[in-house]
Design a protein around this motif. Structure first.
Motif, PDB file in Angstrom:
ATOM      1  N   ARG A  60       8.709  -4.863   4.746  1.00 29.04           N
ATOM      2  CA  ARG A  60       8.474  -3.731   5.639  1.00 29.04           C
ATOM      3  C   ARG A  60       7.729  -4.211   6.879  1.00 29.04           C
ATOM      4  O   ARG A  60       6.935  -5.171   6.814  1.00 29.04           O
ATOM      5  CB  ARG A  60       7.626  -2.640   4.947  1.00 29.04           C
ATOM      6  CG  ARG A  60       8.204  -2.092   3.663  1.00 29.04           C
ATOM      7  CD  ARG A  60       9.273  -1.045   3.870  1.00 29.04           C
ATOM      8  NE  ARG A  60       8.741   0.203   4.386  1.00 29.04           N
ATOM      9  CZ  ARG A  60       8.191   1.158   3.636  1.00 29.04           C
ATOM     10  NH1 ARG A  60       8.031   0.978   2.333  1.00 29.04           N
ATOM     11  NH2 ARG A  60       7.782   2.297   4.178  1.00 29.04           N
ATOM     12  N   ARG A  93      -1.246   1.765   0.937  1.00 27.15           N
ATOM     13  CA  ARG A  93       0.223   1.818   1.022  1.00 27.15           C
ATOM     14  C   ARG A  93       0.852   0.427   0.939  1.00 27.15           C
ATOM     15  O   ARG A  93       1.841   0.226   0.218  1.00 27.15           O
ATOM     16  CB  ARG A  93       0.638   2.527   2.316  1.00 27.15           C
ATOM     17  CG  ARG A  93       0.292   4.011   2.335  1.00 27.15           C
ATOM     18  CD  ARG A  93       0.988   4.746   3.457  1.00 27.15           C
ATOM     19  NE  ARG A  93       0.473   4.460   4.776  1.00 27.15           N
ATOM     20  CZ  ARG A  93      -0.511   5.124   5.384  1.00 27.15           C
ATOM     21  NH1 ARG A  93      -1.121   6.115   4.751  1.00 27.15           N
ATOM     22  NH2 ARG A  93      -0.903   4.815   6.599  1.00 27.15           N
ATOM     23  N   VAL A  94       0.293  -0.542   1.665  1.00 27.11           N
ATOM     24  CA  VAL A  94       0.949  -1.857   1.698  1.00 27.11           C
ATOM     25  C   VAL A  94       0.791  -2.604   0.379  1.00 27.11           C
ATOM     26  O   VAL A  94       1.647  -3.431   0.033  1.00 27.11           O
ATOM     27  CB  VAL A  94       0.451  -2.723   2.876  1.00 27.11           C
ATOM     28  CG1 VAL A  94       0.727  -2.032   4.204  1.00 27.11           C
ATOM     29  CG2 VAL A  94      -1.005  -3.095   2.754  1.00 27.11           C
ATOM     30  N   ILE A 131       3.795  -2.328  -1.813  1.00 26.39           N
ATOM     31  CA  ILE A 131       5.073  -2.880  -1.344  1.00 26.39           C
ATOM     32  C   ILE A 131       5.314  -4.236  -1.992  1.00 26.39           C
ATOM     33  O   ILE A 131       4.439  -5.104  -2.009  1.00 26.39           O
ATOM     34  CB  ILE A 131       5.066  -2.998   0.198  1.00 26.39           C
ATOM     35  CG1 ILE A 131       4.967  -1.602   0.818  1.00 26.39           C
ATOM     36  CG2 ILE A 131       6.316  -3.724   0.690  1.00 26.39           C
ATOM     37  CD1 ILE A 131       4.720  -1.604   2.313  1.00 26.39           C
ATOM     38  N   VAL A 187       4.579  -8.047   4.337  1.00 21.94           N
ATOM     39  CA  VAL A 187       4.485  -6.930   5.273  1.00 21.94           C
ATOM     40  C   VAL A 187       3.985  -7.468   6.611  1.00 21.94           C
ATOM     41  O   VAL A 187       3.125  -8.359   6.660  1.00 21.94           O
ATOM     42  CB  VAL A 187       3.515  -5.857   4.740  1.00 21.94           C
ATOM     43  CG1 VAL A 187       3.302  -4.749   5.776  1.00 21.94           C
ATOM     44  CG2 VAL A 187       4.040  -5.266   3.432  1.00 21.94           C
TER      45      VAL A 187
END
Length: 199
Positions: free
Chosen positions: A54, A131-132, A135, A139
């Motif tokens: 992302r 949030r990261v 993942i 990122v």
């Protein structure tokens, strides 16, 4: 260290007129200078061998343009939590001007009148970190200098007031955060790398 552990890359935007002059640039939406565009474009070569799950950018144009010039226009997602510190009454001012009136003022301890406190900026950073960390993969984040510093110290569990002032960060630089051994040991892997910018 396992190469499979994800890495969070942090790219500071390229030079603007106010980053050159030293004026506090929070939410004022300034464009990059010509040199800022050139140096931002050099991030493309620096990042081309890395695969990202992302890519996120501050919605401010200096970050968005840096993201575009680095080659991520089509994949980046804007995240308002990545905007620079809201400096309130200190927006556009020089540190020397502020200290002439308030000699003991420290951004990372005191925040800004009419703007954000360190706790508010840290809360934004913590939301992004939350949030990261979910993942699966690398990122890439494009943002601004003071926010990136707060993000970094929050990544390793420190408070901005006691640590951020020690981190220097150049425009169009690249930093990287990750883990040692496993996901329970966050570390700083790379800081303020701007060798791609050149002379």
């Amino acid at each position: 260290m396992s190469e499979e552990l994800p890495v969070i890359y942090l790219a500071r935007h390229g030079e603007t007129a106010w980053s050159l002059s030293g004026q506090y640039t929070g939410l004022t939406d300034l464009p990059l200078t010509g040199r800022g565009e050139r140096n931002a474009s050099r991030l493309k070569e620096r990042l081309k061998e890395i695969t990202f799950a992302r890519v996120f950018t501050s919605p401010l144009q200096r970050a968005v343009r840096t993201c575009e010039l680095a080659g991520f226009k089509g994949v980046a997602e804007a995240d308002h939590d990545l905007v620079e510190w809201d400096y309130g009454e200190y927006e556009g001012r020089l540190s020397s001007e502020i200290h002439a009136q308030h000699p003991d003022w420290q951004l990372f301890r005191d925040g800004c009148p009419g703007g954000e406190s360190p706790a508010q900026v840290a809360a934004r950073a913590d939301r992004v970190i939350g949030r990261v960390r979910k993942i699966n993969g690398n990122v890439l984040i494009f943002s601004s200098g003071h926010f990136i510093r707060v993000f970094t110290v929050r990544w390793i569990g420190l408070e901005p007031s006691v640590s951020c002032a020690f981190f220097m960060l150049s425009t169009a630089s690249l930093s990287a955060l990750g883990y040692k051994h496993d996901l329970s040991h966050p570390v700083i892997r790379l800081w303020n790398d701007d060798h791609h910018v050149g002379a």
